[in-house]
Design an enzyme around this catalytic site. Structure first.
Site, mmCIF file in Angstrom:
data_model
loop_
_atom_site.group_PDB
_atom_site.id
_atom_site.type_symbol
_atom_site.label_atom_id
_atom_site.label_comp_id
_atom_site.label_asym_id
_atom_site.label_seq_id
_atom_site.Cartn_x
_atom_site.Cartn_y
_atom_site.Cartn_z
ATOM 1 C CG ASN A 100 14.024 6.189 -25.802
ATOM 2 O OD1 ASN A 100 13.331 5.681 -24.941
ATOM 3 N ND2 ASN A 100 15.114 6.903 -25.516
ATOM 4 C CG ASP A 146 23.357 6.773 -27.931
ATOM 5 O OD1 ASP A 146 23.557 6.678 -26.705
ATOM 6 O OD2 ASP A 146 23.103 5.799 -28.664
ATOM 7 C CE LYS A 200 4.609 25.068 -33.405
ATOM 8 N NZ LYS A 200 3.214 25.273 -33.748
ATOM 9 C CG PHE A 226 19.625 -3.108 -19.213
ATOM 10 C CD1 PHE A 226 19.898 -2.731 -17.909
ATOM 11 C CD2 PHE A 226 18.669 -4.091 -19.441
ATOM 12 C CE1 PHE A 226 19.227 -3.317 -16.845
ATOM 13 C CE2 PHE A 226 17.985 -4.684 -18.385
ATOM 14 C CZ PHE A 226 18.264 -4.297 -17.082
ATOM 15 C CE LYS A 254 25.763 -1.175 -26.958
ATOM 16 N NZ LYS A 254 24.369 -1.182 -27.229
ATOM 17 C CE LYS A 269 28.103 2.194 -23.528
ATOM 18 N NZ LYS A 269 26.859 2.946 -23.426
HETATM 19 N N1 CTP Z 1 23.810 4.579 -21.584
HETATM 20 C C1 CTP Z 1 24.116 5.660 -20.748
HETATM 21 N N2 CTP Z 1 24.285 6.902 -21.268
HETATM 22 C C2 CTP Z 1 24.172 7.132 -22.594
HETATM 23 C C3 CTP Z 1 23.863 6.036 -23.463
HETATM 24 C C4 CTP Z 1 23.685 4.786 -22.919
HETATM 25 O O1 CTP Z 1 24.195 5.448 -19.542
HETATM 26 N N3 CTP Z 1 24.333 8.355 -23.067
HETATM 27 C C5 CTP Z 1 23.679 3.244 -21.012
HETATM 28 C C6 CTP Z 1 22.297 2.647 -21.063
HETATM 29 O O2 CTP Z 1 21.556 2.950 -19.890
HETATM 30 C C7 CTP Z 1 22.568 1.151 -21.169
HETATM 31 C C8 CTP Z 1 23.884 1.087 -21.912
HETATM 32 O O3 CTP Z 1 24.482 2.377 -21.776
HETATM 33 O O4 CTP Z 1 22.799 0.556 -19.898
HETATM 34 C C9 CTP Z 1 23.798 0.720 -23.330
HETATM 35 O O5 CTP Z 1 23.056 1.679 -24.020
HETATM 36 P P1 CTP Z 1 23.068 1.704 -25.599
HETATM 37 O O6 CTP Z 1 22.304 2.878 -26.076
HETATM 38 O O7 CTP Z 1 22.667 0.362 -26.122
HETATM 39 O O8 CTP Z 1 24.629 1.869 -25.840
HETATM 40 P P2 CTP Z 1 25.415 2.743 -26.787
HETATM 41 O O9 CTP Z 1 26.805 2.797 -26.262
HETATM 42 O O10 CTP Z 1 24.743 4.057 -26.997
HETATM 43 O O11 CTP Z 1 25.453 1.902 -28.115
HETATM 44 P P3 CTP Z 1 24.546 1.935 -29.437
HETATM 45 O O12 CTP Z 1 25.502 2.312 -30.496
HETATM 46 O O13 CTP Z 1 24.050 0.521 -29.563
HETATM 47 O O14 CTP Z 1 23.447 2.938 -29.218
#
Ligand code: CTP
Length: 420
Positions: free
Chosen positions: A230, A299, A309, A345, A359, A363
């Site tokens: 990303n 995610d 490859k 975040f 969230k 979380k």
């Molecule tokens: N985060 C994490 N581990 C993951 C995904 C996210 O620790 N596998 C943490 C990020 O560092 C951030 C927070 O979770 O502090 C929110 O991340 P985000 O990707 O916005 O949350 P998601 O739960 O994945 O929600 P979304 O569906 O919006 O992707």
């Protein structure tokens, strides 16, 4: 938008050139970024754009000649020049550059330049021969030496149909550079103020705390040459780590992929994939008193990583099967020890506050720093951010600020939680 919410005051000086109409677009961009803008024009500028246009857009008298009987303020050049955070000249002609460089103050705009302590940014636009003339270049060099900032003109077809350097820089870029300068000037002013004895003592207000923070993006391998990742730069997480270290915190950064280097005085543990980041965090967690998840963790990752490859075939589509990665933040909050504070975040593109709050609950977080990454000045690689800090007790909407300033605000909220 109420006046009290305006974050910066900009004096926009418009000079007489064909590009004068572009000052209108710069004005609108600055207003959208929540700046209060007042306009001063040279007499020649009014030949290109009517003062009424700027008056309608700013709802303020447009100053051209302070001796004009309609001018509501008899000492306008002082009141105008001393109540701005930036004097921005768009477009600047060779003539006005020459006057600024030599301290000539024979109209309102040039008097304002002399009477102001605010930073000055000049976006020139002129014919290529005028731009390249030794006199113009000498004046520009003198102004640079005096601390004036320039947004260089670009090459292109000029109004006179010649091709060369002299075209006004893109208006978006002028507005961006002006905002960046405004933020940096405020930051250095705050830093100067912080040099006082009182604030030097209070900068160690988080002494005794131990911060574990994830920073940057992760890379999830598809095969030995490809990956899913990303746009995270790591700037926000590093800013938090830097300011925390300055405030006396012992800091460990679990660092994914970043475009900038980590700050001094922090321990750095490298972790490229979500799984590596998860393992590194769980190993370090017992020593932490604060955890902040600032990383953009993937995610999902490819379920099967190819050993060799992946070759192109005749097939028009290729399907990758993905599986979930561990949610590091949820695992940390699910394994709380002692007084561990957990901060997440939420970078969103829509329904920011609602998603961020959900969230926080899902979380089990103490704080969420939410931002709308589609907003100007809040994107991934930016040095600035616009955030809302959300806790169980309420939310604080913050204006555009540097990531370091935001880092300090986040740490202020962490202290408040600790004191509760
Ligand atoms: N985060 C994490 N581990 C993951 C995904 C996210 O620790 N596998 C943490 C990020 O560092 C951030 C927070 O979770 O502090 C929110 O991340 P985000 O990707 O916005 O949350 P998601 O739960 O994945 O929600 P979304 O569906 O919006 O992707």
């Amino acid at each position: 938008m109420s006046e009290s919410k305006k974050i910066f005051r900009v004096g926009l000086g418009v000079c007489g050139g064909i590009a004068a109409y572009k000052a209108i677009e710069v004005l609108r961009l600055l207003q959208k970024a929540n700046c209060e803008v007042r306009v001063a024009m040279t007499r020649h500028a009014t030949e290109f754009v009517q003062p009424l246009t700027f008056r309608a857009l700013t709802e303020n008298y447009v100053l051209v000649d302070d001796y004009d009987e309609n001018n509501p303020d008899p000492i306008a050049h002082i009141n105008f020049s001393q109540n701005i955070d930036l004097l921005l000249i768009v477009p600047a002609t060779a003539n006005v550059i020459a006057k600024f460089a030599n301290g000539i103050a024979d109209d309102f705009l040039t008097s304002t330049y002399l009477a102001s302590n605010a930073p000055v940014m000049i976006a020139p636009a002129m014919n290529v021969t005028m731009w390249n003339h030794a006199a113009t270049q000498r004046n520009i060099a003198a102004l640079r030496k005096d601390g004036v900032y320039f947004v260089e003109p670009i090459a292109g077809e000029l109004a006179c149909k010649t091709v060369g350097t002299g075209k006004l820089e893109d208006v978006e870029n002028i507005a961006d550079q002006a905002l960046k300068l405004l933020v940096e000037s405020r930051e250095s002013r705050v830093e100067r103020e912080n040099q006082t004895l009182d604030s030097r003592l209070s900068t160690l207000d988080l002494k005794g705390e131990s911060l574990l923070i994830t920073v940057g993006g992760t890379r999830e391998a598809i095969d030995p040459v490809r990956f899913i990742s990303n746009h995270s730069s790591g700037k926000m997480g590093f800013a938090v780590a830097e300011m925390a270290a300055k405030r006396g915190v012992r800091v460990t950064v679990v660092c994914g992929v970043t475009t900038v280097s980590p700050p001094a005085n922090v321990e750095v543990v490298r972790a490229v994939s979500a799984e590596e980041m998860f393992q590194a965090v769980m190993k370090k967690l017992p020593e932490a008193t604060i955890f902040i998840g600032a990383a953009a963790v993937a995610d999902y990752r490819p379920k099967n990583v190819a050993d060799a490859k992946i070759k192109k075939t005749d097939q028009v589509t290729l399907t990758l099967e993905l599986e979930k990665t561990p949610d590091i933040l949820s695992n940390v909050s699910g394994n709380r020890h002692g007084n561990l504070l957990v901060v997440g975040f939420a970078a969103e593109t829509n329904d920011v506050a609602a998603y961020a709050k959900s969230k926080m609950v899902r979380k089990n977080l103490d704080l969420v720093v939410a931002n709308d990454i589609t907003k100007k000045g809040a994107g991934f690689n930016s040095d600035t951010n616009i955030a809302t800090i959300i806790s169980r007790k309420g939310e604080i909407d913050l204006p555009l600020m540097s990531k370091r300033e935001l880092a300090d605000k986040i740490l202020d909220e962490v202290i408040k939680l600790r004191q509760n």
